[in-house]
Design a protein around this motif. Structure first.
Motif, PDB file in Angstrom:
ATOM      1  N   ASN A  61       0.816  -1.024  -0.263  1.00  0.00           N
ATOM      2  CA  ASN A  61       0.243  -0.111   0.049  1.00  0.00           C
ATOM      3  C   ASN A  61       0.713   1.522   0.194  1.00  0.00           C
ATOM      4  O   ASN A  61       0.349   2.348  -0.444  1.00  0.00           O
ATOM      5  CB  ASN A  61      -0.893  -0.103   1.144  1.00  0.00           C
ATOM      6  N   TYR A  63      -5.272  -2.104  -0.908  1.00  0.00           N
ATOM      7  CA  TYR A  63      -6.287  -1.149  -1.220  1.00  0.00           C
ATOM      8  C   TYR A  63      -5.742  -0.383  -2.350  1.00  0.00           C
ATOM      9  O   TYR A  63      -6.597   0.229  -3.394  1.00  0.00           O
ATOM     10  CB  TYR A  63      -6.502  -0.407  -0.302  1.00  0.00           C
ATOM     11  N   ARG A  80      -6.406  -1.732  -5.963  1.00  0.00           N
ATOM     12  CA  ARG A  80      -8.019  -2.203  -6.282  1.00  0.00           C
ATOM     13  C   ARG A  80      -8.356  -1.905  -7.674  1.00  0.00           C
ATOM     14  O   ARG A  80      -9.027  -2.810  -8.239  1.00  0.00           O
ATOM     15  CB  ARG A  80      -8.794  -1.744  -5.167  1.00  0.00           C
ATOM     16  N   MET A 101      -9.139  -7.765   0.812  1.00  0.00           N
ATOM     17  CA  MET A 101      -8.455  -6.520   0.368  1.00  0.00           C
ATOM     18  C   MET A 101      -7.691  -6.397   1.672  1.00  0.00           C
ATOM     19  O   MET A 101      -7.889  -6.480   2.553  1.00  0.00           O
ATOM     20  CB  MET A 101      -9.414  -5.347  -0.121  1.00  0.00           C
ATOM     21  N   PHE A 149      -5.906  -3.473   3.763  1.00  0.00           N
ATOM     22  CA  PHE A 149      -5.929  -2.036   4.098  1.00  0.00           C
ATOM     23  C   PHE A 149      -4.844  -1.478   4.856  1.00  0.00           C
ATOM     24  O   PHE A 149      -4.778  -0.246   5.262  1.00  0.00           O
ATOM     25  CB  PHE A 149      -7.281  -1.805   4.544  1.00  0.00           C
ATOM     26  N   GLN A 186      -8.627   3.406   7.729  1.00  0.00           N
ATOM     27  CA  GLN A 186      -8.534   2.123   7.139  1.00  0.00           C
ATOM     28  C   GLN A 186      -9.964   1.463   6.992  1.00  0.00           C
ATOM     29  O   GLN A 186     -10.491   1.053   5.893  1.00  0.00           O
ATOM     30  CB  GLN A 186      -7.401   1.206   7.457  1.00  0.00           C
ATOM     31  N   PHE A 227     -12.142   3.071   4.743  1.00  0.00           N
ATOM     32  CA  PHE A 227     -12.182   2.455   3.335  1.00  0.00           C
ATOM     33  C   PHE A 227     -12.989   1.426   3.095  1.00  0.00           C
ATOM     34  O   PHE A 227     -13.705   1.298   2.058  1.00  0.00           O
ATOM     35  CB  PHE A 227     -10.851   2.340   3.214  1.00  0.00           C
TER      36      PHE A 227
END
Length: 354
Positions: free
Chosen positions: A54, A101, A104, A115, A117, A137, A140
């Motif tokens: 990420n 994330y 994505r 997913m 995060f 997070q 999200f």
């Protein structure tokens, strides 16, 4: 955890997972059946112990050589030479490691596996990292649910990993937090973790695993003062206080929610491997494989095209990769040790799975 913030972030303060013990073949097969047909997704929140890509490229850290040298063979956003905690949990669940994330939209076909995060360097509260803390997070995921990217069934048939590895505490110390007030701050961190767990449950997730803190006092950034010879007991005692509070909190939540949360005891698993490293073919237990040539540099530091770090010959023989993170071999040893705890088995078979 961002490498250029090493002096501030403590990505990693103060099991796995499990096939049943040998001899329980029938239940093993049934557990595998559950995994294959019901568990369809893994969601991860937290920091560099869970982050698989990420953090942004171009900012150093997990995207520079020699990170990823063991897997996938080049830097790929993992804070190790290879696989990390999230990858091993996904392996046990027989799922593909969830996509970061950040990727994505580029890897939309992989959303079906869940997913990730988690962002290296973050905490449950704000740290020196500019990346989103755990509250954001979780925001999200909530947004994706509202956008119907994930359904109620997706959440119900998923497992969520909550990884808190100590950045809040390192930031507390770096901003002149006092030792006297440390227990109070630890309490506030555990309270926020508890709030996060409750919120994740309310989103519809029925199964959560949260890690206890690893022995912070054994991380190379701490043991360097003893030439990587011994752990710092003061830090480890604070870790034990955190873990005790977390255990109390999770016990209470489980009394209300049918044992839907299990704790990964990273403290005991780390210590077991470190104290018996040769059994796991680990030659260097406290000394990191990759480290700066002086305290001014970190693993991966390069100045004027000159490497300012040293790299061991065999990452597979080292437990720690850099100042904070295990190698892939280290994570694998921890994973192997934690299998015997049956923690994931208890999670899968707790009342209310379906």
């Amino acid at each position: 955890m961002m490498m250029n913030s090493y002096k501030i972030l403590f990505c990693p303060f103060y099991c796995f997972l499990v096939l049943l013990l040998s001899g329980q073949t029938g239940m093993q097969a049934e557990a595998r059946h559950l995994n294959h047909h019901l568990l369809t997704k893994l969601f991860a929140f937290g920091d560099s112990y869970a982050d698989t890509g990420n953090t942004r490229k171009g900012e150093g850290g997990s995207w520079i050589e020699p990170y990823g040298i063991t897997f996938p063979g080049k830097p790929a956003g993992r804070w190790s030479d290879g696989r990390v905690l999230t990858d091993y949990i996904a392996k046990y669940l027989r799922l593909k490691s969830p996509i970061p994330y950040r990727l994505r939209k580029k890897m939309a076909s992989h959303i079906k596996y869940g997913m990730n995060f988690a962002f290296g360097g973050t905490g449950v509260f704000n740290t020196s990292s500019s990346y989103p803390n755990m509250t954001i997070q979780i925001d999200f995921l909530e947004q994706l649910i509202k956008q119907k990217v994930y359904t109620a069934s997706d959440l119900s048939n998923s497992v969520t990993l909550v990884a808190v590895s100590g950045n809040d505490y390192n930031f507390y110390l770096a901003t002149n937090g006092s030792i006297q007030d440390f227990p109070s701050f630890i309490t506030s961190v555990v309270n926020q973790i508890t709030t996060n767990l409750i919120r994740i449950q309310k989103l519809g997730v029925k199964k959560i695993i949260v890690d206890g803190l690893q022995p912070l006092g054994c991380l190379p950034q701490t043991t360097v003062s003893s030439s990587f010879q011994q752990c710092n007991s003061t830090f480890n005692n604070l870790v034990l206080f955190h873990n005790d509070l977390l255990n109390q909190s999770v016990t209470k939540l489980n009394q209300e929610n049918n044992n839907s949360i299990q704790i990964l005891d990273l403290y005991d698993s780390f210590m077991s491997v470190l104290n018996d490293s040769l059994t796991h073919n680990i030659q260097n237990s406290l000394k990191p494989c990759c480290f700066g040539v002086s305290s001014d540099y970190n693993c991966g530091s390069v100045v004027s095209n000159e490497k300012k770090y040293e790299l061991c010959d065999k990452p597979k023989s080292a437990f720690f990769w850099d100042g904070f993170h295990p190698t892939q071999a280290g994570w694998h040893a921890v994973y192997s040790k934690l299998k015997a705890t049956n923690v994931l088995h208890r999670l899968l078979w707790a009342e209310g799975f379906v």
